[in-house]
Structure formats: C-alpha cells, structure tokens
Scaffold this active site. Structure first.
Site, PDB file in Angstrom:
ATOM      1  N   LYS A  13      -7.131  -1.746  11.352  1.00 34.24           N
ATOM      2  CA  LYS A  13      -7.929  -2.850  11.920  1.00 34.24           C
ATOM      3  C   LYS A  13      -7.040  -3.821  12.691  1.00 34.24           C
ATOM      4  CE  LYS A  13      -9.420  -4.042   7.766  1.00 34.24           C
ATOM      5  NZ  LYS A  13      -8.735  -3.057   6.904  1.00 34.24           N
ATOM      6  N   ARG A  89     -17.081  -8.035   3.674  1.00 38.59           N
ATOM      7  CA  ARG A  89     -16.530  -7.081   2.717  1.00 38.59           C
ATOM      8  C   ARG A  89     -17.443  -6.841   1.531  1.00 38.59           C
ATOM      9  NH1 ARG A  89     -10.825  -7.856   3.938  1.00 38.59           N
ATOM     10  NH2 ARG A  89      -9.635  -6.521   2.583  1.00 38.59           N
ATOM     11  N   ARG A 128       4.587  -0.817   5.950  1.00 39.01           N
ATOM     12  CA  ARG A 128       4.191  -1.835   6.939  1.00 39.01           C
ATOM     13  C   ARG A 128       5.115  -3.044   6.926  1.00 39.01           C
ATOM     14  NH1 ARG A 128      -1.790  -3.978   7.050  1.00 39.01           N
ATOM     15  NH2 ARG A 128      -1.419  -4.177   4.819  1.00 39.01           N
ATOM     16  N   ARG A 161       4.227  -7.680   3.333  1.00 42.14           N
ATOM     17  CA  ARG A 161       3.188  -8.466   2.664  1.00 42.14           C
ATOM     18  C   ARG A 161       3.316  -8.314   1.163  1.00 42.14           C
ATOM     19  NH1 ARG A 161      -2.528  -7.195   5.574  1.00 42.14           N
ATOM     20  NH2 ARG A 161      -3.215  -7.136   3.404  1.00 42.14           N
ATOM     21  N   ARG A 172      -7.016  -2.646  -4.301  1.00 37.89           N
ATOM     22  CA  ARG A 172      -7.687  -2.916  -3.012  1.00 37.89           C
ATOM     23  C   ARG A 172      -8.588  -1.755  -2.635  1.00 37.89           C
ATOM     24  NH1 ARG A 172      -2.382  -4.106   0.245  1.00 37.89           N
ATOM     25  NH2 ARG A 172      -3.714  -4.174   2.108  1.00 37.89           N
TER      26      ARG A 172
HETATM   27  P1  AP5 Z   1      -2.941  -2.246   9.925  1.00 38.12           P
HETATM   28  O1  AP5 Z   1      -3.527  -2.183  11.290  1.00 38.12           O
HETATM   29  O2  AP5 Z   1      -2.068  -3.397   9.604  1.00 38.12           O
HETATM   30  O3  AP5 Z   1      -4.082  -2.039   8.815  1.00 38.12           O
HETATM   31  P2  AP5 Z   1      -5.357  -2.926   8.458  1.00 38.12           P
HETATM   32  O4  AP5 Z   1      -6.566  -2.060   8.591  1.00 38.12           O
HETATM   33  O5  AP5 Z   1      -5.360  -4.210   9.206  1.00 38.12           O
HETATM   34  O6  AP5 Z   1      -5.101  -3.088   6.905  1.00 38.12           O
HETATM   35  P3  AP5 Z   1      -4.949  -4.368   5.947  1.00 38.12           P
HETATM   36  O7  AP5 Z   1      -4.069  -3.954   4.820  1.00 38.12           O
HETATM   37  O8  AP5 Z   1      -4.584  -5.574   6.720  1.00 38.12           O
HETATM   38  O9  AP5 Z   1      -6.421  -4.466   5.445  1.00 38.12           O
HETATM   39  P4  AP5 Z   1      -6.928  -5.186   4.191  1.00 38.12           P
HETATM   40  O10 AP5 Z   1      -8.378  -5.134   4.454  1.00 38.12           O
HETATM   41  O11 AP5 Z   1      -6.455  -4.607   2.922  1.00 38.12           O
HETATM   42  O12 AP5 Z   1      -6.212  -6.613   4.242  1.00 38.12           O
HETATM   43  P5  AP5 Z   1      -6.686  -8.041   4.735  1.00 38.12           P
HETATM   44  O13 AP5 Z   1      -5.543  -8.718   5.356  1.00 38.12           O
HETATM   45  O14 AP5 Z   1      -7.977  -7.953   5.474  1.00 38.12           O
HETATM   46  O15 AP5 Z   1      -2.140  -0.868   9.710  1.00 38.12           O
HETATM   47  C1  AP5 Z   1      -1.473  -0.588   8.487  1.00 38.12           C
HETATM   48  C2  AP5 Z   1      -0.153   0.109   8.756  1.00 38.12           C
HETATM   49  O16 AP5 Z   1      -0.397   1.403   9.330  1.00 38.12           O
HETATM   50  C3  AP5 Z   1       0.744  -0.620   9.758  1.00 38.12           C
HETATM   51  O17 AP5 Z   1       2.063  -0.471   9.349  1.00 38.12           O
HETATM   52  C4  AP5 Z   1       0.493   0.107  11.075  1.00 38.12           C
HETATM   53  O18 AP5 Z   1       1.620   0.052  11.923  1.00 38.12           O
HETATM   54  C5  AP5 Z   1       0.201   1.520  10.620  1.00 38.12           C
HETATM   55  N1  AP5 Z   1      -0.798   2.195  11.457  1.00 38.12           N
HETATM   56  C6  AP5 Z   1      -1.912   1.651  12.020  1.00 38.12           C
HETATM   57  N2  AP5 Z   1      -2.600   2.592  12.712  1.00 38.12           N
HETATM   58  C7  AP5 Z   1      -1.908   3.751  12.549  1.00 38.12           C
HETATM   59  C8  AP5 Z   1      -2.129   5.087  13.015  1.00 38.12           C
HETATM   60  N3  AP5 Z   1      -3.207   5.405  13.778  1.00 38.12           N
HETATM   61  N4  AP5 Z   1      -1.232   6.047  12.647  1.00 38.12           N
HETATM   62  C9  AP5 Z   1      -0.148   5.732  11.872  1.00 38.12           C
HETATM   63  N5  AP5 Z   1       0.106   4.473  11.415  1.00 38.12           N
HETATM   64  C10 AP5 Z   1      -0.769   3.500  11.754  1.00 38.12           C
HETATM   65  O19 AP5 Z   1      -7.041  -8.752   3.348  1.00 38.12           O
HETATM   66  C11 AP5 Z   1      -6.041  -9.028   2.394  1.00 38.12           C
HETATM   67  C12 AP5 Z   1      -6.668  -9.651   1.150  1.00 38.12           C
HETATM   68  O20 AP5 Z   1      -7.308 -10.905   1.487  1.00 38.12           O
HETATM   69  C13 AP5 Z   1      -7.773  -8.838   0.469  1.00 38.12           C
HETATM   70  O21 AP5 Z   1      -7.239  -7.874  -0.420  1.00 38.12           O
HETATM   71  C14 AP5 Z   1      -8.565  -9.943  -0.248  1.00 38.12           C
HETATM   72  O22 AP5 Z   1      -7.916 -10.359  -1.423  1.00 38.12           O
HETATM   73  C15 AP5 Z   1      -8.508 -11.091   0.742  1.00 38.12           C
HETATM   74  N6  AP5 Z   1      -9.648 -11.086   1.675  1.00 38.12           N
HETATM   75  C16 AP5 Z   1      -9.584 -10.913   3.035  1.00 38.12           C
HETATM   76  N7  AP5 Z   1     -10.810 -10.936   3.578  1.00 38.12           N
HETATM   77  C17 AP5 Z   1     -11.687 -11.127   2.562  1.00 38.12           C
HETATM   78  C18 AP5 Z   1     -13.094 -11.210   2.483  1.00 38.12           C
HETATM   79  N8  AP5 Z   1     -13.871 -11.110   3.578  1.00 38.12           N
HETATM   80  N9  AP5 Z   1     -13.655 -11.391   1.258  1.00 38.12           N
HETATM   81  C19 AP5 Z   1     -12.898 -11.502   0.153  1.00 38.12           C
HETATM   82  N10 AP5 Z   1     -11.559 -11.427   0.143  1.00 38.12           N
HETATM   83  C20 AP5 Z   1     -10.940 -11.234   1.346  1.00 38.12           C
HETATM   84 ZN    ZN Z   2      -5.159  -6.216   8.608  1.00 37.25          ZN
END
Ligand code: AP5
Ligand code: ZN
Length: 214
Positions: A13, A89, A128, A161, A172
């Site tokens: 994402k 979510r 990452r 992170r 997660r």
């Molecule tokens: P990356 O693009 O960084 O992945 P992402 O989908 O953004 O994953 P996140 O870990 O950020 O998602 P998340 O939903 O767990 O975390 P969030 O910050 O939203 O890619 C990942 C890695 O893969 C990178 O190293 C990249 O280079 C590599 N990559 C990407 N594409 C690739 C490809 N095609 N091939 C190979 N490698 C690739 O949330 C964190 C926390 O915040 C949650 O756990 C929760 O506690 C809280 N939170 C956030 N939003 C909410 C909500 N709405 N409600 C409640 N709690 C929330």
């Molecule tokens: Zn993300």
C-alpha cells in the site's frame, strides 16, 4: 480520484500510494503514518497508540474515524480526492466512512485490494526500512535505497518500524483476516472493488493498478 487501497501488512500500500499521488494529486491518508507521527510528537494519543501498534492490535474506531474526518475537512490536497491507506480496517470504520462521504458529497469510486498470501509477507516486513518523516518505504533486498540506510530523496537515515518483527506481524495478520477481510467483502457487494495480484514486481503492480482505475 477517490479510492481505498486495502491489503494485508506488507502488501505494498505504502509503496504504491506515491505513484497514485504523482498521477492524481489527491491526498494520501495513511492512518499508520499518522499514528507514527503522533508517537514521534509524544502526544497522549501517540503513547496509547504505540502500545497497541507494537502488539499488532488495532487502535479504536472512534479515534481513527475522527482522524480521517479531520483530514478530509482540513487538508487542502483532499480537494482533489483522496487515497486511503490503512483505513477502513473494520466494518464499523467502513460504515462511518460511508456516512462521512455521503455528508460531504464525495462518493467513493474505487477500492483496490492488493492480494499477497501470508507466507510472502514475512520477508517483506522483516526486510523493510522506512524514512520516518515521509513514510517512504524501502526493502533491504527487494527495493534497496541508493545509499546504504539512507533515504533517496533527503539522505536522512532509514529505520526499522518497531512493529516489523515476526511476532507482531502474526498478530497483525490475525487482525487483518478477522477484522479487515470482511471490509473487502463489504466493498465487493457495492461494486467498487478490484483485486490485484500484488506478488508481482512493484512496477508490474503499478501497471495493473493504473489499468484498474481507467
Ligand atoms: P509497504 O508498501 O510498506 O507495505 P504496506 O502495505 O504499506 O504495509 P504496512 O505494514 O504499512 O501495512 P499495515 O497495514 O500493517 O501498517 P499501517 O502502517 O497501516 O511494503 C512492505 C515491504 O515490501 C517494503 O519493504 C517494500 O519495499 C516491499 N515491497 C512492496 N511491494 C513489493 C513488491 N511488489 N515486491 C517485493 N517487495 C515489495 O498500520 C500500523 C498499525 O497502526 C496497525 O497495526 C494498527 O495498530 C494501527 N492502525 C493503522 N490504521 C488503523 C486503523 N484504521 N484502525 C485501527 N488501527 C490502525
Ligand atoms: Zn504502509
């Protein structure tokens, strides 16, 4: 553009969102990045959120819905539409978003689901690196920065992170399957959903997203 990018942790994402921002100039609302901003600023909300995030749990719906409403009303970039990343979510968040968008006469156009099987996510998450100020993400192996441990654009240090470890990832993923997959089904029923195979290279995934949005 008024869209949701949805997918499990590590599905890409945050990697794909900047492509959408450059093409459509819409605001990128990444709730995880916003929460990490609160943690960095040392706010009360940040302190509460950090404990939950490090455990791989979800922050309360009320807080998250309030954050998105605030951005839609105050972030000038959202006048050109929005890209939601990490929100909604839960079904409660999806229902609150529907209400919010109806009140603002900003109907949702697309929901793009980035599909990656769980076993492929472990190496993505554990390798990452992120640039904390912008949320830009890299990968030690799959998408290395030009200079070791430094952001390509600012040259600032990259960090891991605190929730990017195998133990928190397991939780997660459970949260994703239990609470967020029903949100995907919710949008499938509304006819705005497209699924994308996000195991391909980032460039191929971007091509498929672009094609889905025409
Ligand atoms: P990356 O693009 O960084 O992945 P992402 O989908 O953004 O994953 P996140 O870990 O950020 O998602 P998340 O939903 O767990 O975390 P969030 O910050 O939203 O890619 C990942 C890695 O893969 C990178 O190293 C990249 O280079 C590599 N990559 C990407 N594409 C690739 C490809 N095609 N091939 C190979 N490698 C690739 O949330 C964190 C926390 O915040 C949650 O756990 C929760 O506690 C809280 N939170 C956030 N939003 C909410 C909500 N709405 N409600 C409640 N709690 C929330
Ligand atoms: Zn993300």
């Amino acid at each position: 553009l008024r869209m949701i990018l949805i997918g499990p942790p590590g599905s890409g994402k945050g990697t794909q969102a900047p492509n959408l921002v450059s093409k459509y100039h819409s605001c990128h609302l990444a709730t995880g990045d916003m929460l990490r901003g609160q943690i960095k600023a040392g706010t009360e909300l940040g302190k509460k959120a950090k404990a939950i995030m490090d455990q791989g749990g979800l922050v309360s719906d009320d807080i998250m819905v309030g954050m998105i409403a605030h951005e839609l009303d105050n972030n000038p970039e959202c006048e050109n539409g929005f890209i939601l990343d990490g929100f909604p979510r839960t079904i409660a968040q999806a229902e609150a978003l529907d209400k919010m968008l109806a009140e603002r006469k900003m109907p949702l156009k697309n929901v793009v689901e980035l599909q990656v099987p769980d076993e492929r996510l472990v190496s993505r998450i554990t390798g990452r690196l992120i640039h904390p100020a912008s949320g830009r993400s890299y990968h030690k192996e799959f998408n290395p920065p030009k200079e070791d441990m430094k952001d390509d654009i600012t040259g600032e240090p990259l960090v891991q992170r605190s929730d990017d470890n195998v133990e928190a990832l397991k939780k997660r993923l459970i949260a994703y399957h239990e609470q967020t997959e029903p949100v995907v089904a919710y949008y499938k029923n509304k006819g705005v959903w497209t699924g994308i195979d996000a195991t391909k290279t980032p460039a191929q995934v971007w091509e498929d997203i672009s094609a889905a949005l025409v």
